[in-house]
Design a protein around this motif. Structure first.
Motif, short mmCIF file in Angstrom:
data_model
loop_
_atom_site.label_atom_id
_atom_site.label_comp_id
_atom_site.label_asym_id
_atom_site.label_seq_id
_atom_site.Cartn_x
_atom_site.Cartn_y
_atom_site.Cartn_z
N GLU A 153 13.06 2.24 -21.46
CA GLU A 153 12.56 3.59 -21.25
C GLU A 153 11.85 4.13 -22.49
N VAL A 179 13.28 -3.81 -10.87
CA VAL A 179 13.56 -2.50 -10.29
C VAL A 179 13.56 -1.43 -11.37
N ASP A 180 14.19 -1.72 -12.52
CA ASP A 180 14.18 -0.77 -13.64
C ASP A 180 12.75 -0.47 -14.09
N TYR A 183 10.81 1.66 -11.48
CA TYR A 183 11.37 3.01 -11.48
C TYR A 183 10.87 3.81 -12.68
N LEU A 184 10.93 3.21 -13.87
CA LEU A 184 10.54 3.93 -15.09
C LEU A 184 9.03 4.15 -15.16
N ARG A 186 7.02 4.63 -12.62
CA ARG A 186 6.77 5.75 -11.71
C ARG A 186 7.24 7.07 -12.32
N LYS A 187 8.41 7.03 -12.98
CA LYS A 187 8.96 8.24 -13.61
C LYS A 187 7.98 8.82 -14.62
#
Length: 249
Positions: A153, A179-180, A183-184, A186-187
């Motif tokens: 992140e 997946v991590d 997700y990050l 997109r975040k």
């Protein structure tokens, strides 16, 4: 003569960078580049001002310059000793005006560089979550492989700050973190655009992934054909020879 000229230290040697005439200083006892860095530098398309996060000995900036002749590349490395080796490799190739190695914590980059100043960012980050595997007792190997000084992140958050709108982000990582990663991305509004899996053999499961993402890009994820490293008889595939610049050998 060559060793004296570039002041090689104990256990250091000079190698030719695959696919180029450039040279790199390596130390097998401390840190040297792997195939993942070669795959990433081949996959990435360097454009404009480029930054490589966690540059190690500078293999990705050197390969990107050789391949794409980009305007300027910054290689960020937190380990002072490793950054010093990278700087000497840049000097060895007389590329000081094109490639700058900066010894600093990437989390502090927003204090040094302005927002939206990079056209392209690349990274070959630590793959292992902190506490997720046994840590190598040699600190430099541990930092390179485990999320000790920064997390996934941290890297993506800093990338969002530094990248220009529609700037491109390239990463090599492990499939079990996919997946991590998505997700990050997109975040932080960095849209994954292309994914390529890397398989040791066509009969084996992927052990690496290459990802291209675009800041503020529109959703539209595509998959390339997988990159197969070895034929079933253990020889390299034709594509690997091309990536390493050894066509027909």
């Amino acid at each position: 003569m060559l060793k004296e000229k570039v002041m090689l230290k104990e256990n250091e040697r000079i190698d030719i960078i695959p696919g180029s005439d450039l040279k790199i200083i390596q130390n097998k006892e401390k840190f040297s580049y792997g195939t993942d860095a070669i795959f990433l530098s081949h996959f990435a398309k360097g454009k404009g001002t480029v930054m490589d996060l966690g540059t190690g000995t500078g293999i990705i900036p050197l390969r990107l310059y050789a391949k794409d002749k980009v305007d300027k590349i910054y290689g960020i490395e937190i380990q002072e000793e490793v950054a010093e080796v990278a700087k000497r490799s840049i000097e060895l190739n007389k590329l000081d005006d094109k490639i700058s190695i900066i010894n600093m914590d990437l989390k502090e980059l927003p204090m040094k560089f302005g927002k939206s100043t990079m056209d392209t960012i690349t990274t070959n980050p630590p793959y292992m979550k902190s506490g997720g595997a046994l840590v190598n007792p040699k600190e430099n190997f541990a930092i390179s492989r485990h999320e000790i000084t920064c997390t996934l992140e941290d890297i993506i958050r800093v990338t969002e700050y530094l990248l220009k709108p529609l700037g491109k982000f390239y990463m090599v990582h492990r499939p079990d973190r996919l997946v991590d990663i998505i997700y990050l991305l997109r975040k932080y509004k960095i849209e994954p655009k292309y994914i390529r899996f890397i398989q040791p053999k066509i009969s084996k499961k992927p052990n690496l992934i290459l990802i291209e993402a675009v800041k503020t890009g529109k959703p539209d994820l595509k998959f390339y054909e997988p990159l197969i490293v070895y034929n079933e008889d253990g020889t390299y595939t034709d594509e690997i020879y091309k990536i390493y610049g050894r066509i027909g050998k």
